[in-house]
Design a protein around this motif. Structure first.
Motif, PDB file in Angstrom:
ATOM      1  N   SER A  70      47.375  25.656 -14.683  1.00  0.00           N
ATOM      2  CA  SER A  70      47.424  25.220 -16.086  1.00  0.00           C
ATOM      3  C   SER A  70      46.904  23.802 -16.286  1.00  0.00           C
ATOM      4  O   SER A  70      46.339  23.498 -17.345  1.00  0.00           O
ATOM      5  CB  SER A  70      48.854  25.327 -16.620  1.00  0.00           C
ATOM      6  OG  SER A  70      49.743  24.514 -15.860  1.00  0.00           O
ATOM      7  N   ASP A  71      47.073  22.913 -15.296  1.00  0.00           N
ATOM      8  CA  ASP A  71      46.584  21.540 -15.432  1.00  0.00           C
ATOM      9  C   ASP A  71      45.073  21.514 -15.670  1.00  0.00           C
ATOM     10  O   ASP A  71      44.566  20.721 -16.479  1.00  0.00           O
ATOM     11  CB  ASP A  71      46.897  20.723 -14.174  1.00  0.00           C
ATOM     12  CG  ASP A  71      48.363  20.355 -14.069  1.00  0.00           C
ATOM     13  OD1 ASP A  71      49.052  20.430 -15.093  1.00  0.00           O
ATOM     14  OD2 ASP A  71      48.808  19.995 -12.974  1.00  0.00           O
ATOM     15  N   GLN A  84      44.146  22.973 -19.109  1.00  0.00           N
ATOM     16  CA  GLN A  84      44.443  21.964 -20.130  1.00  0.00           C
ATOM     17  C   GLN A  84      43.309  20.955 -20.269  1.00  0.00           C
ATOM     18  O   GLN A  84      42.890  20.621 -21.386  1.00  0.00           O
ATOM     19  CB  GLN A  84      45.748  21.254 -19.759  1.00  0.00           C
ATOM     20  CG  GLN A  84      46.249  20.254 -20.768  1.00  0.00           C
ATOM     21  CD  GLN A  84      47.534  19.604 -20.290  1.00  0.00           C
ATOM     22  OE1 GLN A  84      47.556  18.947 -19.260  1.00  0.00           O
ATOM     23  NE2 GLN A  84      48.598  19.791 -21.035  1.00  0.00           N
ATOM     24  N   TYR A 136      41.210  20.815 -23.760  1.00  0.00           N
ATOM     25  CA  TYR A 136      41.603  19.782 -24.715  1.00  0.00           C
ATOM     26  C   TYR A 136      41.066  18.385 -24.409  1.00  0.00           C
ATOM     27  O   TYR A 136      41.510  17.412 -25.004  1.00  0.00           O
ATOM     28  CB  TYR A 136      43.132  19.720 -24.796  1.00  0.00           C
ATOM     29  CG  TYR A 136      43.761  21.022 -25.176  1.00  0.00           C
ATOM     30  CD1 TYR A 136      43.468  21.628 -26.401  1.00  0.00           C
ATOM     31  CD2 TYR A 136      44.644  21.674 -24.313  1.00  0.00           C
ATOM     32  CE1 TYR A 136      44.033  22.839 -26.754  1.00  0.00           C
ATOM     33  CE2 TYR A 136      45.217  22.881 -24.660  1.00  0.00           C
ATOM     34  CZ  TYR A 136      44.916  23.465 -25.880  1.00  0.00           C
ATOM     35  OH  TYR A 136      45.469  24.666 -26.229  1.00  0.00           O
ATOM     36  N   VAL A 147      46.071  16.677 -28.858  1.00  0.00           N
ATOM     37  CA  VAL A 147      46.855  17.261 -27.764  1.00  0.00           C
ATOM     38  C   VAL A 147      47.180  16.160 -26.758  1.00  0.00           C
ATOM     39  O   VAL A 147      46.281  15.565 -26.158  1.00  0.00           O
ATOM     40  CB  VAL A 147      46.081  18.403 -27.069  1.00  0.00           C
ATOM     41  CG1 VAL A 147      46.867  18.929 -25.873  1.00  0.00           C
ATOM     42  CG2 VAL A 147      45.786  19.518 -28.062  1.00  0.00           C
ATOM     43  N   GLN A 148      48.468  15.879 -26.597  1.00  0.00           N
ATOM     44  CA  GLN A 148      48.925  14.842 -25.677  1.00  0.00           C
ATOM     45  C   GLN A 148      50.012  15.416 -24.777  1.00  0.00           C
ATOM     46  O   GLN A 148      50.661  16.408 -25.102  1.00  0.00           O
ATOM     47  CB  GLN A 148      49.475  13.633 -26.449  1.00  0.00           C
ATOM     48  CG  GLN A 148      48.451  12.921 -27.317  1.00  0.00           C
ATOM     49  CD  GLN A 148      47.406  12.177 -26.507  1.00  0.00           C
ATOM     50  OE1 GLN A 148      47.620  11.856 -25.338  1.00  0.00           O
ATOM     51  NE2 GLN A 148      46.270  11.886 -27.128  1.00  0.00           N
ATOM     52  N   THR A 149      50.205  14.793 -23.633  1.00  0.00           N
ATOM     53  CA  THR A 149      51.263  15.200 -22.711  1.00  0.00           C
ATOM     54  C   THR A 149      52.329  14.120 -22.660  1.00  0.00           C
ATOM     55  O   THR A 149      52.029  12.932 -22.804  1.00  0.00           O
ATOM     56  CB  THR A 149      50.707  15.428 -21.294  1.00  0.00           C
ATOM     57  OG1 THR A 149      50.080  14.213 -20.838  1.00  0.00           O
ATOM     58  CG2 THR A 149      49.664  16.537 -21.301  1.00  0.00           C
ATOM     59  N   ASP A 150      53.584  14.520 -22.472  1.00  0.00           N
ATOM     60  CA  ASP A 150      54.673  13.546 -22.393  1.00  0.00           C
ATOM     61  C   ASP A 150      54.551  12.701 -21.127  1.00  0.00           C
ATOM     62  O   ASP A 150      54.609  11.475 -21.175  1.00  0.00           O
ATOM     63  CB  ASP A 150      56.030  14.261 -22.430  1.00  0.00           C
ATOM     64  CG  ASP A 150      56.288  14.926 -23.777  1.00  0.00           C
ATOM     65  OD1 ASP A 150      55.775  14.407 -24.797  1.00  0.00           O
ATOM     66  OD2 ASP A 150      56.977  15.958 -23.802  1.00  0.00           O
ATOM     67  N   SER A 173      49.333  12.679 -16.989  1.00  0.00           N
ATOM     68  CA  SER A 173      48.709  13.932 -16.572  1.00  0.00           C
ATOM     69  C   SER A 173      47.259  13.719 -16.172  1.00  0.00           C
ATOM     70  O   SER A 173      46.669  12.672 -16.424  1.00  0.00           O
ATOM     71  CB  SER A 173      48.770  14.943 -17.729  1.00  0.00           C
ATOM     72  OG  SER A 173      47.985  14.468 -18.828  1.00  0.00           O
ATOM     73  N   ASP A 176      45.197  12.855 -19.155  1.00  0.00           N
ATOM     74  CA  ASP A 176      45.170  11.425 -19.485  1.00  0.00           C
ATOM     75  C   ASP A 176      44.125  10.688 -18.660  1.00  0.00           C
ATOM     76  O   ASP A 176      43.340   9.882 -19.177  1.00  0.00           O
ATOM     77  CB  ASP A 176      46.541  10.784 -19.198  1.00  0.00           C
ATOM     78  CG  ASP A 176      47.615  11.242 -20.157  1.00  0.00           C
ATOM     79  OD1 ASP A 176      47.323  11.427 -21.347  1.00  0.00           O
ATOM     80  OD2 ASP A 176      48.772  11.400 -19.714  1.00  0.00           O
ATOM     81  N   LYS A 193      51.633   4.378 -21.591  1.00  0.00           N
ATOM     82  CA  LYS A 193      52.199   5.443 -20.765  1.00  0.00           C
ATOM     83  C   LYS A 193      52.449   4.990 -19.329  1.00  0.00           C
ATOM     84  O   LYS A 193      52.987   5.751 -18.524  1.00  0.00           O
ATOM     85  CB  LYS A 193      51.278   6.669 -20.758  1.00  0.00           C
ATOM     86  CG  LYS A 193      51.205   7.387 -22.095  1.00  0.00           C
ATOM     87  CD  LYS A 193      50.448   8.703 -22.011  1.00  0.00           C
ATOM     88  CE  LYS A 193      51.266   9.806 -21.376  1.00  0.00           C
ATOM     89  NZ  LYS A 193      50.660  11.142 -21.545  1.00  0.00           N
TER      90      LYS A 193
END
Length: 278
Positions: free
Chosen positions: A203-204, A207, A211, A217-220, A223, A226, A252
């Motif tokens: 999935s990484d 993604q 995106y 679309v952002q990741t917490d 990643s 980023d 981040k």
């Protein structure tokens, strides 16, 4: 406008009908990935698999001896290279090194475009790897791996390949490359995600392919998405989003301060990463 709309219409129709021809993973990369997923594989057996492609063997030895891995003692054989790199890392590194095989065409105009895309991609890879190395040094956080970082950066623009293949059938597109750029901008993310799913990637990677250009679309957590964006912004891509990308790098905690990415240390790490593909 007609040409642009015609190409977009053809691509959208093929996407919707599931008839768009997607690139296949290079055969040797597929063999290595399957072997790496075998719980009974050992270093000798993996070296035998790699031995089926002398070019890939040579590049594996080269990366084993590179500053990227930070080793002084030189290796001279595929088996030594596999031992140094390790079975876990071999899977993604071999795939990354084989990716260049996809950026080929018999059409001179398409080849020139692909060469430019590949060169730009290597710049993103080098910057992304350098960012991750700075991040690891500063935080000791090793949740993201260098070999996966390399592959994630390499596939950020993989969706351009089917667009170029389709455009090759419509030579009028190349009379004005802005038509081609528009089709790539609008569809490459969706197509890239389809390719990653077709190849069975995690999935990484899906993604990143899907995106990369979509900043909504952002990741917490920090990643690969980023870091690929940051690597791209550092070498002149994502111009319209670069300020946001640079601010996120600090907020981040990817780096302590943005100036860390303008240092001689960063430049050396980036240049060492480029040598992998030289």
């Amino acid at each position: 406008m007609y040409t642009e709309n015609a190409l977009l219409t053809i691509l959208v129709e093929k996407i919707n009908n599931d008839t768009l021809v997607l690139p296949t993973l290079p055969a040797i990369a597929l063999k290595v990935r399957r072997a790496a997923d075998d719980p009974n594989i050992n270093l000798n057996a993996m070296a035998d698999v790699l031995g089926q492609d002398p070019s890939l063997c040579a590049r594996m030895i080269k990366i084993s001896n590179s500053a990227y891995l930070g080793r002084a003692v030189k290796v001279t054989s595929t088996q030594q290279a596999v031992t140094r790199i390790g079975l876990r890392q071999i899977k993604n590194i071999s795939t990354a090194l084989a990716m260049e095989q996809l950026f080929v065409s018999k059409n001179d105009v398409v080849k020139e475009y692909m060469d430019r895309v590949w060169a730009d991609t290597i710049e993103v890879v080098a910057s992304s790897l350098a960012v991750l190395q700075i991040h690891i040094r500063q935080t000791k956080n090793r949740l993201l791996s260098l070999e996966s970082m390399m592959l994630a950066a390499l596939i950020n623009n993989i969706g351009v390949l089917p667009v170029l293949t389709e455009a090759e059938r419509h030579s009028e597109v190349f009379a004005n490359l802005t038509f081609l750029d528009a089709a790539i901008d609008k569809l490459s993310g969706k197509i890239g995600a389809s390719i990653m799913k077709e190849w069975g990637f995690e999935s990484d990677f899906i993604q990143v392919a899907a995106y990369f250009k979509d900043m909504s679309v952002q990741t917490d957590a920090i990643s690969y998405l980023d870091l690929v964006r940051l690597g791209a912004a550092l070498c002149g891509r994502l111009e319209e989003h670069k300020d946001e990308v640079f601010e996120l790098a600090v907020s981040k905690g990817i780096v302590n301060q943005f100036s860390d990415l303008l240092s001689e240390d960063f430049a050396e790490l980036r240049d060492n990463a480029k040598l992998i593909f030289a």
